[in-house]
Motif scaffolding. Structure first.
Motif, short mmCIF file in Angstrom:
data_model
loop_
_atom_site.label_atom_id
_atom_site.label_comp_id
_atom_site.label_asym_id
_atom_site.label_seq_id
_atom_site.Cartn_x
_atom_site.Cartn_y
_atom_site.Cartn_z
N ARG A 223 0.85 -1.19 0.00
CA ARG A 223 0.00 0.00 0.00
C ARG A 223 0.88 1.24 0.00
NH1 ARG A 223 -5.11 0.50 3.51
NH2 ARG A 223 -5.06 2.29 2.12
N ASP A 224 0.46 2.27 -0.69
CA ASP A 224 1.33 3.44 -0.84
C ASP A 224 1.70 4.07 0.51
OD1 ASP A 224 -1.18 4.54 -0.33
OD2 ASP A 224 -0.97 6.15 -1.81
N ASP A 225 0.75 4.05 1.46
CA ASP A 225 0.99 4.68 2.77
C ASP A 225 2.15 4.03 3.52
OD1 ASP A 225 -2.12 5.89 3.04
OD2 ASP A 225 -1.88 3.96 2.01
#
Ligand code: PRT
Ligand code: ZN
Length: 301
Positions: A56-58
């Motif tokens: 996930r980008d986060d």
């Protein structure tokens, strides 16, 4: 967990979402052949010692900072938020931005309900602002001496004013359609963002450092190529100066003689800017003909 002995460069990419396809495509354009493992989180580079971590980008800034990955591609909005958080906590980020990329463009903006009476940043004093970017927002408020109440929401921030949870919002905007659909208007932008390459600040193994340097040069070459065009045309010899002036961002065009045509020459140039129809029309006006505009696939300075 650091892994200084790793001989493979570990790159964290978004698994699915707005940055996923462009990130993978960029690495492929840099010459990386990937063996996709559709279900798995780790994809293997076939021709270079690179592993891709699909996440996930986060999570990307933390994965790079804590040593699970060496490099990552993430939005500047996420990279800067994590940097603001680290600064607020008195920590160092553990990563740095290496190269802004040419996709994932958006902006982090403050927006308010259309009918709201306030309009400036100062008017937000004492108001509640909903956001998923609390550290970036707090930093901006602090820099401007505005004391507002930051309400943390992990999603659907644009619904907060209608639900009575906030007076204004601070969220990512690209086309503005989401704001308009929720009767919100943009007040001001606090961050212009696009995807960026980040790297761990700790030193990597010698071979990984060398590979990262190569990869960075290749990425710069791909980006330069994407914004460049190769233009070829025939022009009257006595109007060469005008032709040169019209070529956008071209340094030194190659001028070639044309067999049996002493009055005309062939001009070849790399233009480091977009070539619009208007430019081609202007070139025709000064006598150019046989104009060809070609994409540039790779460029190495
Ligand atoms: O699952 P994962 O956590 O990896 O993905 P995600 O759903 O959190 O992120 P994703 O894929 O939506 O976005 C990834 C990155 O793309 C963001 O961190 C930004 O760097 C960049 N990006 C570019 C955007 C947008 N444009 C964008 N428009 N990210 C989100 N939006 C959202 C915005 O939050 C709002 O809800 O789109 C809506 C606004 O869009 P417009 O066009 O209506 O203005
Ligand atoms: Zn996310």
């Amino acid at each position: 967990m650091s892994n200084p002995s790793s001989e493979r460069l570990r790159i964290a990419l978004q698994k699915s979402g707005r940055l996923a396809d462009n990130s993978r495509e960029l690495l492929q354009r840099c010459g990386l052949r990937i063996s996709p493992n559709r279900e798995g989180l780790v994809w293997t580079g076939e021709n270079l010692p690179i592993d891709l971590m699909l996440v996930r980008d986060d999570d990307i800034p933390t994965l790079v900072a804590d040593g699970h990955c060496d490099v990552g591609i993430v939005g500047q909005n996420i990279a800067r938020e994590a940097a603001c958080e680290a600064r607020d906590a008195g920590d160092s980020t553990g990563y740095e931005e290496l190269l802004p990329l040419d996709f994932g463009y958006c902006r982090l903006s403050l927006a308010k309900p259309r009918e709201a009476a306030f309009s400036t940043l100062a008017d937000l004093a004492g108001k509640r602002i909903a956001t998923s970017y609390p550290a970036s927002l707090q930093a901006h408020l602090r820099d401007n001496d505005v004391d507002a109440d930051v309400v943390l929401l992990s999603g659907s921030v644009e619904l907060a004013p209608r639900l009575g949870k906030a007076d204004a919002i601070c969220d990512l905007v690209s086309t503005g359609a989401t704001l308009a659909a929720n009767d919100l208007v943009e007040m001001l932008t606090i961050l212009e963002s696009r995807a960026t390459l980040i790297r761990a600040t700790r030193p990597l193994s010698d071979s990984s450092e060398a590979l990262l340097t190569r990869l960075l040069k290749r990425m710069q070459g791909v980006l330069r190529g994407r914004e460049s065009r190769y233009i070829m045309l025939h022009a009257p010899r006595d109007r060469l100066a005008e032709v040169h002036d019209l070529l956008p961002g071209a340094e030194a065009p190659t001028v070639l003689t044309l067999d049996g045509r002493p009055d005309r020459v062939a001009v070849h140039a790399v233009c480091n800017e977009q070539v619009f129809w208007e430019t081609l029309e202007a070139l025709k006006e000064v006598g150019a003909s046989a104009i060809l505009v070609l994409p540039v696939e790779k460029m190495l300075a």
